[in-house]
Structure formats: C-alpha cells, structure tokens
Write an enzyme that holds these catalytic residues in place. Sequence first.
Site, PDB file in Angstrom:
ATOM      1  N   ILE A  24       0.825  -1.198   0.000  1.00 43.75           N
ATOM      2  CA  ILE A  24       0.000   0.000   0.000  1.00 43.75           C
ATOM      3  C   ILE A  24       0.860   1.249   0.000  1.00 43.75           C
ATOM      4  O   ILE A  24       0.576   2.211  -0.715  1.00 43.75           O
ATOM      5  CB  ILE A  24      -0.955  -0.010   1.213  1.00 43.75           C
ATOM      6  CG1 ILE A  24      -2.016  -1.106   1.044  1.00 43.75           C
ATOM      7  CG2 ILE A  24      -1.640   1.346   1.383  1.00 43.75           C
ATOM      8  CD1 ILE A  24      -2.928  -1.274   2.252  1.00 43.75           C
ATOM      9  N   ASN A 102       1.928   5.356   7.268  1.00 48.23           N
ATOM     10  CA  ASN A 102       1.528   4.081   6.685  1.00 48.23           C
ATOM     11  C   ASN A 102       2.295   2.892   7.250  1.00 48.23           C
ATOM     12  O   ASN A 102       1.762   1.788   7.309  1.00 48.23           O
ATOM     13  CB  ASN A 102       1.723   4.131   5.164  1.00 48.23           C
ATOM     14  CG  ASN A 102       1.628   2.752   4.528  1.00 48.23           C
ATOM     15  OD1 ASN A 102       0.544   2.191   4.400  1.00 48.23           O
ATOM     16  ND2 ASN A 102       2.777   2.190   4.161  1.00 48.23           N
ATOM     17  N   SER A 151      -4.965   3.063   9.241  1.00 50.13           N
ATOM     18  CA  SER A 151      -5.392   2.166  10.301  1.00 50.13           C
ATOM     19  C   SER A 151      -5.859   0.854   9.674  1.00 50.13           C
ATOM     20  O   SER A 151      -5.211   0.338   8.770  1.00 50.13           O
ATOM     21  CB  SER A 151      -6.490   2.843  11.137  1.00 50.13           C
ATOM     22  OG  SER A 151      -6.919   2.024  12.193  1.00 50.13           O
ATOM     23  N   SER A 152      -6.970   0.315  10.102  1.00 56.70           N
ATOM     24  CA  SER A 152      -7.464  -0.958   9.584  1.00 56.70           C
ATOM     25  C   SER A 152      -8.896  -1.161  10.057  1.00 56.70           C
ATOM     26  O   SER A 152      -9.274  -0.671  11.134  1.00 56.70           O
ATOM     27  CB  SER A 152      -6.595  -2.111  10.109  1.00 56.70           C
ATOM     28  OG  SER A 152      -7.211  -3.368   9.881  1.00 56.70           O
ATOM     29  N   TYR A 165      -2.040  -6.263  16.687  1.00 56.62           N
ATOM     30  CA  TYR A 165      -2.224  -5.442  15.488  1.00 56.62           C
ATOM     31  C   TYR A 165      -3.501  -4.615  15.581  1.00 56.62           C
ATOM     32  O   TYR A 165      -3.488  -3.394  15.384  1.00 56.62           O
ATOM     33  CB  TYR A 165      -2.263  -6.338  14.252  1.00 56.62           C
ATOM     34  CG  TYR A 165      -2.518  -5.597  12.964  1.00 56.62           C
ATOM     35  CD1 TYR A 165      -1.512  -4.853  12.355  1.00 56.62           C
ATOM     36  CD2 TYR A 165      -3.765  -5.643  12.346  1.00 56.62           C
ATOM     37  CE1 TYR A 165      -1.740  -4.176  11.168  1.00 56.62           C
ATOM     38  CE2 TYR A 165      -4.002  -4.976  11.158  1.00 56.62           C
ATOM     39  CZ  TYR A 165      -2.983  -4.236  10.576  1.00 56.62           C
ATOM     40  OH  TYR A 165      -3.226  -3.564   9.396  1.00 56.62           O
ATOM     41  N   LYS A 169      -3.949  -0.439  15.873  1.00 51.95           N
ATOM     42  CA  LYS A 169      -4.679   0.357  14.892  1.00 51.95           C
ATOM     43  C   LYS A 169      -5.823   1.120  15.547  1.00 51.95           C
ATOM     44  O   LYS A 169      -6.183   2.226  15.112  1.00 51.95           O
ATOM     45  CB  LYS A 169      -5.193  -0.541  13.760  1.00 51.95           C
ATOM     46  CG  LYS A 169      -4.076  -1.133  12.903  1.00 51.95           C
ATOM     47  CD  LYS A 169      -3.215  -0.056  12.281  1.00 51.95           C
ATOM     48  CE  LYS A 169      -2.233  -0.616  11.276  1.00 51.95           C
ATOM     49  NZ  LYS A 169      -1.419   0.440  10.612  1.00 51.95           N
ATOM     50  N   VAL A 198      -6.419  -6.130   1.642  1.00 49.26           N
ATOM     51  CA  VAL A 198      -5.937  -5.600   0.362  1.00 49.26           C
ATOM     52  C   VAL A 198      -4.945  -6.600  -0.217  1.00 49.26           C
ATOM     53  O   VAL A 198      -4.128  -7.191   0.508  1.00 49.26           O
ATOM     54  CB  VAL A 198      -5.267  -4.221   0.557  1.00 49.26           C
ATOM     55  CG1 VAL A 198      -4.651  -3.719  -0.750  1.00 49.26           C
ATOM     56  CG2 VAL A 198      -6.276  -3.213   1.090  1.00 49.26           C
ATOM     57  N   THR A 200      -1.977  -7.621  -1.174  1.00 47.52           N
ATOM     58  CA  THR A 200      -0.543  -7.340  -1.091  1.00 47.52           C
ATOM     59  C   THR A 200       0.140  -8.575  -0.508  1.00 47.52           C
ATOM     60  O   THR A 200      -0.512  -9.518  -0.057  1.00 47.52           O
ATOM     61  CB  THR A 200      -0.241  -6.127  -0.182  1.00 47.52           C
ATOM     62  OG1 THR A 200      -0.540  -6.488   1.182  1.00 47.52           O
ATOM     63  CG2 THR A 200      -1.049  -4.907  -0.586  1.00 47.52           C
TER      64      THR A 200
END
Length: 262
Positions: A24, A102, A151-152, A165, A169, A198, A200
């Site tokens: 990202i 990020n 964030s998420s 995690y 966030k 996403v 990735t």
Amino acid sequence: MAANSRPQTLVGKVAIVTGATRGIGAGLAEELAHRGAKVLITYTSASSESTADQLIEQIKGFNNGSGAAKVRADLRELSAGQTIVKAATQAFGPHIDILVNNAGVEVVRPLSDLTVDGYNLVYNLNVHGAIFLTQAIIPHLRTPGRIINISSVGARAGFANLSLYCSSKAALEGLTRCWAAELGDAGHTVNAVNPGPVQTALLENIPKELVEMQKSVTPVEHRVGTIDDIAQVVAWLASEESRWVSGQAISASGGGLRCIDS
C-alpha cells in the site's frame, strides 16, 4: 485509472509516506506523485533501497512536476523523526504539506502466545513511530496540512489472533481524533483510512479463513481491495477538496464489516 488522467490536485505539495517501498505504501507514494506532489519515500531495511530507487525513477518518468527522494530510518527509534524531516527539507525545501503514517507491522498469535518482544515490535512501529514522527513534522507543516493515518477495519472489528495489530490500529484511530482536535486551529486536518483486506504480500500472513470471511461480507463484488482502491481515498484526503473532513476514520473496505459502527 490511467496515469495521465489523474487530477493534478497536489501540485506544489510536499508529502512524506512511511513504509513506501512495498504494498500500500508504494501505491500511495505513486498516486500522490501522479497528482503532482513531491514525495519522500521512507524505508527501514537496507534491502529496500533498490526498490526505493526504482520507485523514484518511476516517479521521475511522470514528467508532471512531481518528484521523489528517499530516506532510510527506523521509526521505532526516537531519532527517526528528525532524520526524516531533515531529508524532506533538504530535498524539497522547508515546508511539508502531507504526512501519511503508513508503516506498520503485524503479529499473528493467540493471546496465550503473546510476548513482550512481539508487543514492542508492533507498538513501537505502529503507535510510537506515528506519534513521534508526527510530532517532529508539526513545526514544518504548512497550512492547510494533511495528516493521514493508515489504520485498519480491524481497529473496530477485532479479529482472533491479531490482538496486538488490531489494538495498535485502534490506538491510531484515537490519536487521529485527538490530533484533529489539537491541530484544527492551525487549519490542519487529521484523518484515518481503515482498509479492509488488500491484495498485497502482507495479506499472506493473515489467516485465509479470515480473509474469506471478510470477502463474504463485502457487498462490492465480494472481493479484497486493491492498492489503488486505498490510494484514491488517501489522495482525496490529501487534497483541498477534503478540507471540511477531520477527525474521521474512513472505512475503505467495499462496505465490508458494515455492521461495525463507523
């Protein structure tokens, strides 16, 4: 969206994107440059330097007045903020307009297996790094500044085995609201973007059943997001058009997990 069709909304702006050599982060740096910004790419590992160089050459090829530079800095170290600010001002002048926090890391472990080392790994980058880089940049932030925290959806949904995690966030969301309250008088806006899954390399670390669950509850095409899906939201928040939006956490998730209060 074709490169030559990007609206030039960020001409003359200087942006910093952390963790910008992959996933990202690389997409965000590219999109901001597509829109005319000069972008400082930060990275941590020496092995990422060649990737940073490739991204810089790619941005140079846009021929739209944008530009790019790089700096290696470990955001877990307190000195990183000044290192990054120095690199930005040396490359592009005394002012910074956009900061995209990020850079992040995840640890996939159940509560019973969490360690202090794992906690420090996640929180020292995802939270400590964002706090003290933002602090270092504030004296150089030109009105109207834009701070965008990545964030998420996990910040609100909460997922098994991702407590470090997700909670980091959630902390970033809380910081977003506090900084919006603090920095609004200066004309700056602070917002968070909460991506869903996403496509990735990092997605490979997430349990497959969790990814499939999120796809199943995503109304838009029942798919995971693309880097460009997220980049378009961030680019808008970085622009003048978003001037009346601050202190918000925008779920960029195709409508997934919509039962969670936003």
